[in-house]
Design an enzyme around this catalytic site. Sequence first.
Site, PDB file in Angstrom:
ATOM      1  N   GLU A   7       0.864  -1.176   0.000  1.00  0.00           N
ATOM      2  CA  GLU A   7       0.000   0.000   0.000  1.00  0.00           C
ATOM      3  C   GLU A   7       0.903   1.228   0.000  1.00  0.00           C
ATOM      4  O   GLU A   7       1.228   1.791   1.031  1.00  0.00           O
ATOM      5  CB  GLU A   7      -0.940  -0.004   1.203  1.00  0.00           C
ATOM      6  CG  GLU A   7      -2.058   1.011   1.062  1.00  0.00           C
ATOM      7  CD  GLU A   7      -3.121   0.904   2.137  1.00  0.00           C
ATOM      8  OE1 GLU A   7      -4.148   1.610   2.017  1.00  0.00           O
ATOM      9  OE2 GLU A   7      -2.944   0.128   3.101  1.00  0.00           O
ATOM     10  N   ASP A  17      -8.976  -4.243   6.302  1.00  0.00           N
ATOM     11  CA  ASP A  17      -8.005  -3.177   6.556  1.00  0.00           C
ATOM     12  C   ASP A  17      -7.657  -3.150   8.044  1.00  0.00           C
ATOM     13  O   ASP A  17      -7.398  -2.096   8.627  1.00  0.00           O
ATOM     14  CB  ASP A  17      -8.545  -1.812   6.105  1.00  0.00           C
ATOM     15  CG  ASP A  17      -7.460  -0.756   5.948  1.00  0.00           C
ATOM     16  OD1 ASP A  17      -6.267  -1.125   5.915  1.00  0.00           O
ATOM     17  OD2 ASP A  17      -7.790   0.439   5.881  1.00  0.00           O
TER      18      ASP A  17
END
Length: 374
Positions: free
Chosen positions: A121, A266
Amino acid sequence: MRITGGLVLKPDGWIRGDLFTEGEKFSETENSDIEINAGGLYVLPGFIDLHTHGAIGVDVNGADAEGLRKISRFFATQGVTGWQCSILTDTEETTLATIKEAVKVIEGEQDGAELLGIHLEGPCLSSEYKGAMPERLLMKKADIRLFEKYIEEAHGHITYVTLSPEIEGADELTRWLTSQGIRVALGHSGATYDETVRCIDAGAVSGTHVGNAMRLFHQHEPAIFGALMESDSYCEAICDGRHLCPASVRLFHKIKGDSRMIAITDSIMAAGMPDGQYKLGVNDVIVENGDAKLPDGTRAGSTLTMAEALKNIVKFTGLPIEKAAKWLTVNPAEMMEWKNLGRIETGCYANLTILDENLNVIYTVAHGRVVYQK
């Protein structure tokens, strides 16, 4: 293994009947004396979490192999049979060290849910929409050479990368990553509609936690949000009731349909843990009432589990279980082009999540082995 008496979710819908495995895969005939009585239970394909930063006191950034296996064991209790470890933007040194430990698990002994790959990410993300990303470590220009270094260290196990379309060279990086067999998601971004479309045309297939850490829709400039919604890209959704309200989840589903929604957690190291002080990469995180935030109040990941996500999707949308389950099973597998995952079909890996009538996890089976039993 033989699973008897359950309501089994096949690609064409529910069936009643026995289900067989041989070794790691589903089979047409019984080849084992191991039996699971699934009477009164739902038998689903195993859950897949494509985007998570940790759980049970372990932060992916800097975790060693045993720490990653600890996460795998916890995820198995939540119905997860496969996951990707998401490395938050960090120093090159820490990123390489984390990749090295992940490779040990992927190529070595697995325990619990299977670690399927590595998600980067960043670091090519927008400062304006950085969320919990450390701004000093974000790159303003895409550098293919850095990703070559990461890919080499990963032995080809980097499977997913999030980047921002407005970063200089983002479309070229997207095209190159796609050529390497890596799936690209777009997020942490204030990109315009046109910038986003260029990356989608270059091969990007998904939006990272859509609606969070991104520029939202305006009628005169649809921006990244509008481009992702208009396109055929997949939509990551954090269904914890905090990152997206139930109406937003329903709206996303109405636009994207059953086949383009992907549930992610997440989650951070606080998942499965009590409220308190934790880390997310280089960040200090405070968790109160299960809500993870930076000291300045910025939301920083979640404490959601996939088992909770399925319950929330059903609650928020009113969808039947067989449609809600696609968000956690076949959709992530298809987006990642994992042909042998996400389905209960002969020849696919025997990954199962078995739930009771209240959608609580009773059994988790990974590669034909029971890795969790309530």
